[in-house]
Motif scaffolding. Sequence first.
Motif, PDB file in Angstrom:
ATOM      1  N   LEU A   1      31.675  82.139  13.025  1.00  0.00           N
ATOM      2  CA  LEU A   1      31.623  83.405  12.305  1.00  0.00           C
ATOM      3  C   LEU A   1      31.242  83.136  10.859  1.00  0.00           C
ATOM      4  O   LEU A   1      31.254  81.988  10.414  1.00  0.00           O
TER       5      LEU A   1
ATOM      6  N   GLY B   1      34.464  86.646  15.263  1.00  0.00           N
ATOM      7  CA  GLY B   1      33.433  85.748  15.726  1.00  0.00           C
ATOM      8  C   GLY B   1      33.456  85.578  17.235  1.00  0.00           C
ATOM      9  O   GLY B   1      34.045  86.373  17.954  1.00  0.00           O
TER      10      GLY B   1
ATOM     11  N   GLU C   1      38.758  84.873  14.579  1.00  0.00           N
ATOM     12  CA  GLU C   1      38.501  85.741  13.455  1.00  0.00           C
ATOM     13  C   GLU C   1      38.962  85.058  12.172  1.00  0.00           C
ATOM     14  O   GLU C   1      39.746  84.101  12.211  1.00  0.00           O
TER      15      GLU C   1
ATOM     16  N   THR D   1      22.229  82.136   9.558  1.00  0.00           N
ATOM     17  CA  THR D   1      22.903  81.047  10.248  1.00  0.00           C
ATOM     18  C   THR D   1      22.010  79.825  10.338  1.00  0.00           C
ATOM     19  O   THR D   1      20.820  79.931  10.632  1.00  0.00           O
TER      20      THR D   1
END
Lengths: 112, 115
Positions: free
Chosen positions: A48, A59, A64, B103
């Motif tokens: 996450l 996530g 989390e 990401t």
Amino acid sequence: AQSVTQLGSHVSVSEGALVLLRCNYSSSVPPYLFWYVQYPNQGLQLLLKYTTGATLVKGINGFEAEFKKSETSFHLTKPSAHMSDAAEYFCAVSEGDYKLSFGAGTTVTVRA
Amino acid sequence: DAGVIQSPRHEVTEMGQEVTLRCKPISGHDYLFWYRQTMMRGLELLIYFNNNVPIDDSGMPEDRFSAKMPNASFSTLKIQPSEPRDSAVYFCASTPGTGARSTQYFGPGTRLTVL
């Protein structure tokens, strides 16, 4: 320069118990914060991330994390550990460029 | 997509030899990163590229290390001459050029052992 401190290099939990991994960061600007997981002999995979907006981030795999600016923290939690959660977890920070600074990592073992 | 591809997965060499690590980023990703992971120093960023151009190589440990990206689908990290202290896992990662919040996708790594 940004930096990350992960408290506890090794955490052991029972299956079904709460997983709590601690991460504190240092940053001169509002940070971007990430949690990655690394399974044995594999690369890192994003769990996450926090960039802006809601401070509670959810996530994958039930994890989390909550961004707390006042505490400069971004702790990772999972309510109920599963055997498959055994891995190494890395917290990382970015100050808005593409350079990530990683913490030292926390290895999680799950007891049956 | 196959993800980030690295080769070889394992490399054992003798001190003084040249070592070349290879990386193929995810197609369409504009940024490529090389990291090194050791027990002592953790995960360190060595260098990163944008559109095949090196942007920041401040993490490269010394002149024995060099990295190139001749095209959008291939990068190399070379160590010449290699030393035992270079033993580590080297990761390549890539990300699209959508901002620093995007990401980074990591390859499986190359485990280098220098005897």
